[in-house]
Design a protein around this motif. Structure first.
Motif, PDB file in Angstrom:
ATOM      1  N   GLU A 231     -10.037   3.893  13.601  1.00 18.04           N
ATOM      2  CA  GLU A 231      -8.657   4.374  13.467  1.00 18.04           C
ATOM      3  C   GLU A 231      -8.154   4.204  12.039  1.00 18.04           C
ATOM      4  O   GLU A 231      -7.450   5.064  11.509  1.00 18.04           O
ATOM      5  N   LEU A 232      -8.536   3.088  11.415  1.00 16.20           N
ATOM      6  CA  LEU A 232      -8.157   2.866  10.020  1.00 16.20           C
ATOM      7  C   LEU A 232      -8.790   3.912   9.116  1.00 16.20           C
ATOM      8  O   LEU A 232      -8.134   4.458   8.219  1.00 16.20           O
ATOM      9  N   TRP A 235      -6.994   7.150   9.576  1.00 16.86           N
ATOM     10  CA  TRP A 235      -5.725   7.142   8.838  1.00 16.86           C
ATOM     11  C   TRP A 235      -5.960   7.405   7.353  1.00 16.86           C
ATOM     12  O   TRP A 235      -5.210   8.156   6.726  1.00 16.86           O
ATOM     13  N   LEU A 255      -0.677   1.535  13.414  1.00 13.11           N
ATOM     14  CA  LEU A 255      -1.886   0.832  13.005  1.00 13.11           C
ATOM     15  C   LEU A 255      -1.575  -0.622  12.691  1.00 13.11           C
ATOM     16  O   LEU A 255      -2.336  -1.533  13.047  1.00 13.11           O
TER      17      LEU A 255
END
Length: 800
Positions: A231-232, A235, A255
């Motif tokens: 997910e990081l 992003w 996040l």
């Protein structure tokens, strides 16, 4: 309809994007109460002009104060007063920063409105907003919540274990204090057996807790590896796309919530392990599971904490010059730029003296000859708690600058095969965090930067930024342009459309992108599979032209941004249409139907073509492109309103009647016309009227050799300068007219030849390169420019 009203009518998914960029720097309440006034000001120009920004800032405060006094709702009035003082304190020393913030908000609004109006999203934008991504986020929410709940249960279990051990410890010590004579008694034996039973339950409970703790740690490890880090990375990829004009970057707060909750769970497990360590000091025994399993589990928890916090150190705002907020990652030497880093984990305890140091080109590839730069200003700042981001630590560097190091030989760098704008650099951020016995070296870096020394390098620099961030997600591939990959047209076309939606508030449709595909790749049945090389996009000139495809497109973007923005946003500029398509569209339309397109032969030019009927056949007429110099003097809407064609013996008339397909001219452009001159003004007003000269008709009544020349000395208007009143009255030139010479000086007597593409319409300035408009010979151009103004006629309008 105002821009703010259009925003309020959007779907929720677009409103969430709007919500992202309104924060404490410029609260949405101000946008709401001052909507019309805000939209009527030129914030973008004020961004680069301190005096104008100061005036706008003061007017902004006046408007806000007036709104406060008029507000009837007590709570709203209280909030507006509070915001008033915050804005006053925040921007008093730097009004230009407020102008930049508001300008960026308005620009992002236009981009979102444009994205919402597009019938179909491109593949990149779809990938950023697909339903699968939303499902992943929901799943991640659930997993984080489950882990948090499991850790809370472990807390209760450890507390229960502590109570059991205290009970055992009390019983054991009490038994030890009994008289030794009683130790062999039956009662004593029963107490010993009861104590052994408690110890067995204690041992079982310890093993159970350690087993559950190991399961939670394993679950956290899997969560971090399989979901949190991806997910990081996603992003960061979205940040890259947002940097080059893509969808507004959102999700950092979410996040941060995941990172913080995961870190809190790990810190809580670490405290539980510390508590277990305290328990074995009081009670331990042979084959006690705590001394056997706890050290390994503690190391695993420390490892997870270390890497989670280290990964949470991110660049929230990539380096950007305030003068060019839409073009981040380009830095001009000796010009201030800003950047911001953030720690996504909300720490349980810290002394808030976390110092962040910036270093330029720390990871520069060795052995590569490049220009070298350094930061002459203070490059260290302390991170502080930011209330707007829910208490995380962040720091914003607002006054960084770069200076170039002089080479020892006195020569500049960049002696390699790469151009200045193909050299990539990076800005690193470092800090050392000491937390609960852990020394965590925090380090992150910006996306690759392009450093320029002149604003003329900005277009090429932006092309490099787009190409890199479109085609790779590697943050440190500084040698990217040594062998740049190709881009598919489906990728590139979407990014090009983003440039128009981001810079000009309206993206490109399929037809416009198809024309660009023709220009860049030649005509194809399908462009999606076509590959575009970096050189063809940015470095090679268009065949027959002296400029590249990107330079041509960038000049159009600048023209729209500075001179055509309202008309472009309204969708009245077709813009990208070939001459063949232009004729096909106009052929069967009413006489006087016209369309606007961008010139293919001029950098930053716009022209219009209209259709006339002659002997039952369509006749197409175009004008030489209007560039920024002419549009600075006269807006495009006024040009269309006041355009005239002058022909021998015919009263000047405006041939432009309908905007394609059949929109009355005044209906389309009326709201963009400048207001009529003020009748109270004591001066004779001047109206600039664009005209065209029908040379074909002039030539039909007289040969070039028959035209006569009037020397400026013989011109009554020129000769009267400085003339006394008596001489002026007796001067016969004002009655009889000037004397004419029979020949034009230096005029070539050879026949004049015109292009058949667009007969009859000219401008007094010969085009510098091949153009769809007919060129003039140098002699005729000189004659007309000396004696006839082709686009300025003074129209005397009495104010009495």
């Amino acid at each position: 309809m105002s821009q703010w009203k259009q925003i309020q009518q959007l779907d929720m998914k677009f409103l969430e994007q709007v919500d992202y960029f309104y924060d404490d720097n410029f609260p949405m309440e101000l946008r709401q109460v001052l909507a019309n006034w805000i939209e009527s000001q030129d914030w973008e120009t004020a961004t680069n002009h301190e005096a104008m920004a100061t005036v706008l800032f003061n007017n902004f405060l006046i408007q806000l104060e007036r709104q406060c006094t008029q507000e009837q709702n007590f709570l709203h009035r209280h909030n507006l007063k509070r915001i008033f003082h915050q804005i006053q304190l925040r921007y008093k020393a730097n009004p230009q920063h407020l102008s930049a913030v508001i300008s960026n908000c308005l620009r992002e609004e236009r981009r979102i409105i444009s994205a919402a109006s597009m019938q179909e999203q491109g593949p990149l934008e779809k990938s950023m907003q697909n339903s699968a991504a939303l499902e992943k986020q929901k799943n991640l929410d659930n997993r984080v919540a489950v882990i948090r709940s499991s850790v809370q249960l472990l807390d209760q279990a450890v507390k229960h274990l502590e109570d059991m051990q205290d009970d055992f410890d009390f019983r054991y010590k009490t038994l030890q204090l009994r008289d030794p004579v009683e130790r062999n008694s039956q009662n004593m034996k029963q107490e010993v057996m009861a104590l052994q039973e408690i110890l067995n339950r204690l041992d079982y409970k310890r093993k159970e807790i350690l087993s559950k703790m190991a399961d939670v740690i394993k679950e956290i490890d899997a969560l971090v590896a399989s979901q949190l880090m991806p997910e990081l990375q996603e992003w960061k990829r979205r940040q890259q796309i947002a940097c080059i004009g893509g969808p507004v970057l959102t999700g950092l707060d979410q996040l941060q919530n995941w990172f913080t909750m995961t870190a809190q769970s790990l810190f809580q497990i670490k405290r539980q392990l510390d508590k277990l360590d305290e328990l074995i000091v009081k009670v331990t025994y042979e084959s006690d599971p705590i001394p056997l399993q706890r050290p390994q589990m503690e190391e695993q928890v420390k490892y997870l904490i270390y890497h989670l916090i280290k990964s949470s150190f991110v660049v929230e705002k990539q380096p950007c010059m305030p003068t060019h907020p839409q073009k981040p990652l380009i830095i001009k030497t000796q010009v201030q730029f800003t950047t911001k880093v953030r720690l996504l984990v909300k720490l349980p305890e810290v002394d808030y003296q976390l110092k962040v140091k910036t270093t330029f080109d720390k990871d520069l590839p060795s052995g590569k000859v490049t220009r070298q730069f350094f930061i002459p200003t203070n490059n260290t700042k302390v991170m502080d708690v930011e209330e707007s981001s829910n208490g995380c630590l962040s720091v914003e560097f607002r006054h960084l600058q770069l200076k170039e190091k002089k080479c020892m030989s006195g020569a500049k760098g960049n002696e390699g095969p790469l151009t200045v704008t193909e050299e990539l650099h990076s800005l690193s951020f470092e800090a050392m965090l000491c937390l609960q016995g852990l020394d965590i070296d925090l380090e992150t870096c910006s996306l690759p930067l392009v450093v320029i020394s002149n604003v003329s390098q900005l277009p090429a620099g932006w092309a490099s930024v787009m190409w890199y961030n479109l085609l790779t997600d590697e943050p440190k591939n500084l040698a990217f342009f040594s062998n740049p990959p190709r881009a598919s047209w489906s990728q590139l076309s979407e990014v090009l459309s983003w440039q128009f939606s981001s810079f000009a508030g309206r993206g490109l449709n399929k037809e416009q992108l198809s024309m660009l595909g023709d220009k860049l790749l030649g005509q194809h049945a399908s462009y999606n599979d076509c590959q575009v090389s970096w050189s063809k996009f940015c470095k090679e000139n268009i065949p027959g032209k002296s400029f590249s495809f990107w330079l041509w497109l960038d000049s159009i973007l600048e023209l729209i941004k500075k001179h055509l923005l309202p008309v472009w946003i309204d969708g009245y500029i077709m813009g990208f249409v070939s001459k063949e398509m232009e004729r096909a569209l106009l052929k069967d339309r009413e006489p006087g139907t016209f369309l606007l397109r961008f010139s293919e032969s001029h950098l930053g030019g716009i022209t219009f073509t209209w259709v006339e009927q002659e002997n039952g056949e369509a006749k197409f007429i175009s004008v030489e492109p209007y560039t920024k110099n002419r549009l600075s003097a006269l807006p495009i809407a006024d040009i269309i309103r006041d355009y005239k064609v002058i022909a021998d013996g015919i009263v000047p008339e405006n041939p432009l009647k309908f905007l394609y397909p059949d929109i009355p001219k005044d209906e389309a452009f009326g709201k963009h016309y400048n207001s009529q001159p003020n009748r109270v003004c004591p001066y004779i007003p001047t109206i600039l009227i664009p005209i065209s000269l029908k040379i074909a008709e002039i030539q039909g009544t007289a040969k070039v050799q028959q035209w006569m020349f009037n020397n400026t000395i013989m011109n009554p208007a020129d000769a009267s300068r400085g003339m006394k009143d008596d001489d002026f009255v007796t001067s016969c030139k004002w009655i009889t007219g000037p004397e004419f010479s029979e020949e034009w000086p230096g005029l070539d007597s050879s026949p004049q030849v015109f292009s058949d593409d667009y007969p009859g319409v000219i401008s007094t300035t010969p085009p510098p390169c091949s153009s769809p408009e007919p060129p003039l010979s140098p002699e005729m151009s000189h004659m007309l420019s000396e004696h006839i103004s082709a686009y300025e006629i003074e129209s005397v309008m009495s104010s009495l």
